[in-house]
Structures are given as C-alpha cells and as structure tokens.
Design a protein around this motif. Structure first.
Motif, PDB file in Angstrom:
ATOM      1  N   ILE A  34       0.806  -1.318   0.083  1.00 19.77           N
ATOM      2  CA  ILE A  34       0.160   0.102  -0.031  1.00 19.77           C
ATOM      3  C   ILE A  34       0.953   1.139  -0.129  1.00 19.77           C
ATOM      4  CG2 ILE A  34      -1.809  -1.208   1.100  1.00 19.77           C
ATOM      5  CD1 ILE A  34      -1.126   0.483   3.450  1.00 19.77           C
ATOM      6  N   LEU A  38      -1.371   4.503  -1.235  1.00 23.16           N
ATOM      7  CA  LEU A  38      -1.927   5.240  -0.170  1.00 23.16           C
ATOM      8  C   LEU A  38      -1.963   6.743  -0.374  1.00 23.16           C
ATOM      9  CD1 LEU A  38      -3.368   5.613   2.475  1.00 23.16           C
ATOM     10  CD2 LEU A  38      -1.195   5.336   3.793  1.00 23.16           C
ATOM     11  N   PHE A  99      -7.537  -4.399   6.461  1.00 25.02           N
ATOM     12  CA  PHE A  99      -7.090  -4.045   5.192  1.00 25.02           C
ATOM     13  C   PHE A  99      -8.345  -4.212   4.289  1.00 25.02           C
ATOM     14  CE2 PHE A  99      -2.564  -5.299   6.121  1.00 25.02           C
ATOM     15  CZ  PHE A  99      -2.137  -4.127   5.705  1.00 25.02           C
ATOM     16  N   MET A 102     -10.027  -0.887   5.102  1.00 26.97           N
ATOM     17  CA  MET A 102      -9.262   0.079   4.048  1.00 26.97           C
ATOM     18  C   MET A 102      -9.714   0.152   2.771  1.00 26.97           C
ATOM     19  SD  MET A 102      -5.380   0.190   6.061  1.00 26.97           S
ATOM     20  CE  MET A 102      -5.014   1.726   5.246  1.00 26.97           C
ATOM     21  N   ALA A 103      -9.747  -1.174   2.428  1.00 27.19           N
ATOM     22  CA  ALA A 103     -10.021  -1.325   0.813  1.00 27.19           C
ATOM     23  C   ALA A 103     -11.627  -0.739   0.501  1.00 27.19           C
ATOM     24  CB  ALA A 103     -10.279  -2.767   0.537  1.00 27.19           C
ATOM     25  N   ARG A 115      -6.362   2.983   9.632  1.00 19.98           N
ATOM     26  CA  ARG A 115      -4.937   2.937   9.510  1.00 19.98           C
ATOM     27  C   ARG A 115      -4.322   3.156  10.985  1.00 19.98           C
ATOM     28  NH1 ARG A 115      -0.493   1.591   6.751  1.00 19.98           N
ATOM     29  NH2 ARG A 115       1.125   3.012   6.858  1.00 19.98           N
ATOM     30  N   SER A 118      -4.553  -0.596  12.203  1.00 18.74           N
ATOM     31  CA  SER A 118      -3.599  -1.257  11.649  1.00 18.74           C
ATOM     32  C   SER A 118      -2.240  -1.077  12.505  1.00 18.74           C
ATOM     33  CB  SER A 118      -3.253  -1.011  10.252  1.00 18.74           C
ATOM     34  OG  SER A 118      -2.623   0.321  10.003  1.00 18.74           O
ATOM     35  N   HIS A 172      -7.588   0.645  -4.971  1.00 17.39           N
ATOM     36  CA  HIS A 172      -8.141  -0.398  -3.714  1.00 17.39           C
ATOM     37  C   HIS A 172      -7.684  -1.682  -3.906  1.00 17.39           C
ATOM     38  CE1 HIS A 172     -11.108   2.637  -2.223  1.00 17.39           C
ATOM     39  NE2 HIS A 172     -11.306   2.894  -3.636  1.00 17.39           N
ATOM     40  N   PHE A 175      -5.036  -3.053  -1.452  1.00 23.92           N
ATOM     41  CA  PHE A 175      -5.578  -3.369  -0.066  1.00 23.92           C
ATOM     42  C   PHE A 175      -6.273  -4.919   0.131  1.00 23.92           C
ATOM     43  CE2 PHE A 175      -5.341   1.159  -0.481  1.00 23.92           C
ATOM     44  CZ  PHE A 175      -4.872   1.651   0.704  1.00 23.92           C
TER      45      PHE A 175
END
Length: 410
Positions: A34, A38, A99, A102-103, A115, A118, A172, A175
């Motif tokens: 990422i 990102l 993840f 985040m995707a 984030r 993570s 995406h 992710f």
C-alpha cells in the motif's frame, strides 16, 4: 548486575521458526503493497488537492507510530501472560480485517481510523521477536534476528513494485491483496505455529506494567539493557533518513528521477538481504555479538558519511556495500538485550523496544525533512548538501560509542 541465566530453549518444530519468518515477510509485504497507492488514495479522497493529501499523509504516518507506541508494550505483556501464539494469530486476523476496511473506505476519517487500527495490530512484530528469543539459544539469536531483518528487506524491496502494478489497475486492489495475504498467514499459523512460552514461564498481566511508560522501567532496571535500548533507538532514528528524505535528496543532489531511485532502493534491499540473510550468522559466530554490533555501527557511520560526501550517483553507489554492513548491528543489539532478561520478560522487553522505536518514528521524519528543507532553501552545495546523511552518520556513530561504553565488560 549479573545477567539472568537464560533458560534452555524448548524444542520447537522447524516449521515454527519458518512461520515466524513467513509471518513477518507476509505482514511486511502487506504493508509494502500500500506504500505507493496510499498517497494517491488520500489525494483522491481529499478532492484531488495535493496540499490536503500531503497533510493527511503526515497525520496517517504520525497516527500509525503513536498507536505502535501504545500497543507494542500491551501486546508484549499479553504475550508474556497468554503466550506468543494467540497474540500473533489475533494480530494476523486483525490486520486482515483492517485491510478489508481500508479497501472499502470511501471517506478520509474512516480510512484514518483503519490506519490507526493497523498500527495497533501490527505491533505484533515485537511478539515475533520475543518468540525468536524463546526458542533460540543466545549464541544463535543474532543470526535469527538477522533472518527477520532479511524478511523486512525482501518485503520492502518487492512489495512497493507489486503495489504500484496493482494500483495501476485499481487503487483499492492492493488493499484487497494485503487482506488476503494476512488471512492466509492466519490460516497457515493456525495449523503450523506451536506455542513457544510454556505456562510455567508466564507472568500475570498488569496494566501498570503494560503501559508504554511503565514498560520502560524494565529497561531502567538493567543499566546495560537501558543503554543498549538507547543504541537501538539511535539506530532506528538514523534509518529513517531513507524513507523520509532519500527520494527528494537524490533529486536535489543528483537529479535522479523515480526510475533511478527505484533501482537504487532495489539494490539497497538486495544488499540488506545478503548481509542479514547470509553474513550476520557467520560474523556473529566469529566475532561475538558485541564486536558484531561495534563493526556494524562503524560501517554505518562510514557508509552514511560516504553518502553525504558523494558528489555523483556513482560515488553514492560505491558507498552502498559499506553502508549495507550496518545491517548486522540491529540483530546483534537485539541478541545482547534478550540475553539480559529472563524468559518471562521477553515480551515486555520487545514491547519496550517497540515503543522506543515508535518514538523514533514520530520524531525522526520531522528532524530529517526539516534538515533537508534547510539545505534546499539555502541552495547548499558540496559536502554540506548531504546534511541529512551527516546527521544519520552522527546518530549511528553515537550509538556505536554508547554500545562500546556499555558492553566493555562483555
């Protein structure tokens, strides 16, 4: 103060050690995927405004390290209480879920929260180090920690390239692939990973010992350990010169574009893999952990000074093999620290080290970027243009002097 007598490492299947290497490698691959996408995703979610995306990117980096600062000692203490296996597996499952979030995130606040999560779950890197200390005799720990460093080198060499390719298809997609890697890692570990910390070596979990400030008391309880942790902190701070300033520095000093930077970073990664995967075991067996640490610090100081002095890219490349030998210092320092605490304190130790490294991750980017900004604003040329690498050389050299002073009796 005499070091505690290390307990004999319990018999562990070879597959367990392989899993620790694989879990670190897969996690690093997931995070590396990422890296190139990102910033672009942040730009897209902030309405295409580069300045806003840059501010958000700084917040994301700082937030990630703050979470690591708080959660590294918590996970270390939890692993001392419940064992390494459940902490590592829960972390892998948490990263996979994170993840996925985040995707799917379509707003900046949601992506920011993911984030932060993570940063909390990835603190299991400290637990992986404690696992190695559990199952590896002291004389072989430097080589074992070096193999973990090799996993980092492989991951951050290969993953960004893969992430850029996947991101060209869809921002995406990296992710989703990262989530799949972490999920596969969890399944692999569920069937392969045995516990390394037997019940009789576990200690009760106490919040007063698990917070980051209290965890540092463990370091202060052992004067030599506290000093070695300081060495680790200085080394972690110096390493940040690469991710925070190298791209901009190479453009300013040598006029390099992204392609040349990419090839150079690839070579740095390959040299690190060679040193930590193949050389450190032989060096530590020949010279011992103390001399290995001092040799690595000396090579790092000389190598960074070579970077700062390099008038052209060719001279910069010539300094790379010397700087690459710095990679033996970290595993040797880890080995020396783990030999100074009991088996029931390895998790707390790694958590405390993780918190210190997180502080370096919070302070280092500003230190190096402001130094480079000063160079650029004043259009400095010649050896002083390499001020960021002079700073890194100073930090590594100071770490080497501190290590020499502390380990004189070893």
């Amino acid at each position: 103060m005499d070091a505690p007598t290390p307990a004999a490492a319990p018999p562990v299947r070879r597959a367990a050690l392989a899993f620790i290497f694989v879990t670190i490698l897969v996690d690093v691959l997931a995070f590396g995927l990422i890296i190139p996408v990102l910033p672009q995703l942040l730009k897209q979610l902030s309405g295409g405004v580069l300045a806003d995306a840059t501010v958000w990117h700084g917040l994301f980096a700082t937030g990630f390290m703050v979470m690591q600062f708080f959660f590294s000692p918590i996970q270390g203490a939890l692993s001392d209480r419940f064992g390494r296996r459940p902490v590592i597996l829960v972390s892998n499952a948490g990263l996979a879920l994170d993840f996925v979030i985040m995707a799917l995130a379509n707003t900046l606040p949601l992506l920011f929260i993911a984030r932060l999560v993570s940063g909390a779950t990835s603190a299991s890197f400290s637990t992986a180090n404690a696992y190695i200390a559990d199952v590896t005799p002291p004389e072989k720990r430097a080589a074992a920690f070096g193999r973990l460093g090799m996993a980092f080198g492989i991951g951050f060499t290969v993953a960004p390239v893969m992430g850029a390719w996947l991101g060209a298809v869809d921002l995406h997609l990296p992710f989703w692939v990262a989530a799949g890697l972490c999920a596969a890692n969890f399944c692999y570990g569920w069937f392969v990973l045995p516990e390394s910390l037997p019940p009789e070596r576990r200690v009760p979990f106490e919040w007063r010992r698990a917070n980051p400030l209290a965890s540092l008391k463990l370091l202060r309880a052992h004067p030599e350990l506290f000093g070695l942790a300081g060495v680790s902190f200085l080394m972690a701070m110096a390493h940040l010169v690469y991710p925070t300033t190298f791209v901009l520095y190479a453009d300013y000093r040598f006029g390099w574009g992204l392609e040349m930077v990419g090839w150079t970073l690839l070579l740095v990664g390959l040299l690190t893999i060679i040193v930590q995967g193949g050389l450190i075991g032989r060096i530590s067996r020949t010279f011992g952990d103390r001399r290995t640490l001092l040799l690595g610090a000396t090579a790092g100081g000389v190598g960074f000074a070579g970077y700062a002095l390099a008038p052209t890219g060719y001279w910069f490349w010539a300094a790379m093999p010397i700087a690459a030998l710095w990679a033996i210092a970290g595993p040797a320092a880890q080995s020396l620290m783990t030999s100074r605490v009991s088996a029931s304190e390895q998790g707390r130790l790694q958590g405390a080290i993780g918190s210190l490294n997180s502080i370096a991750g919070i302070l280092g980017p500003t230190l190096f970027t402001q130094t480079l900004a000063t160079v650029a604003v004043n259009q400095v040329q010649g050896p002083l243009a390499g001020a960021t690498f002079w700073l890194a050389a100073g930090l590594v050299s100071l770490g080497g002097l501190l290590a020499w002073r502390i380990t004189t009796r070893d």
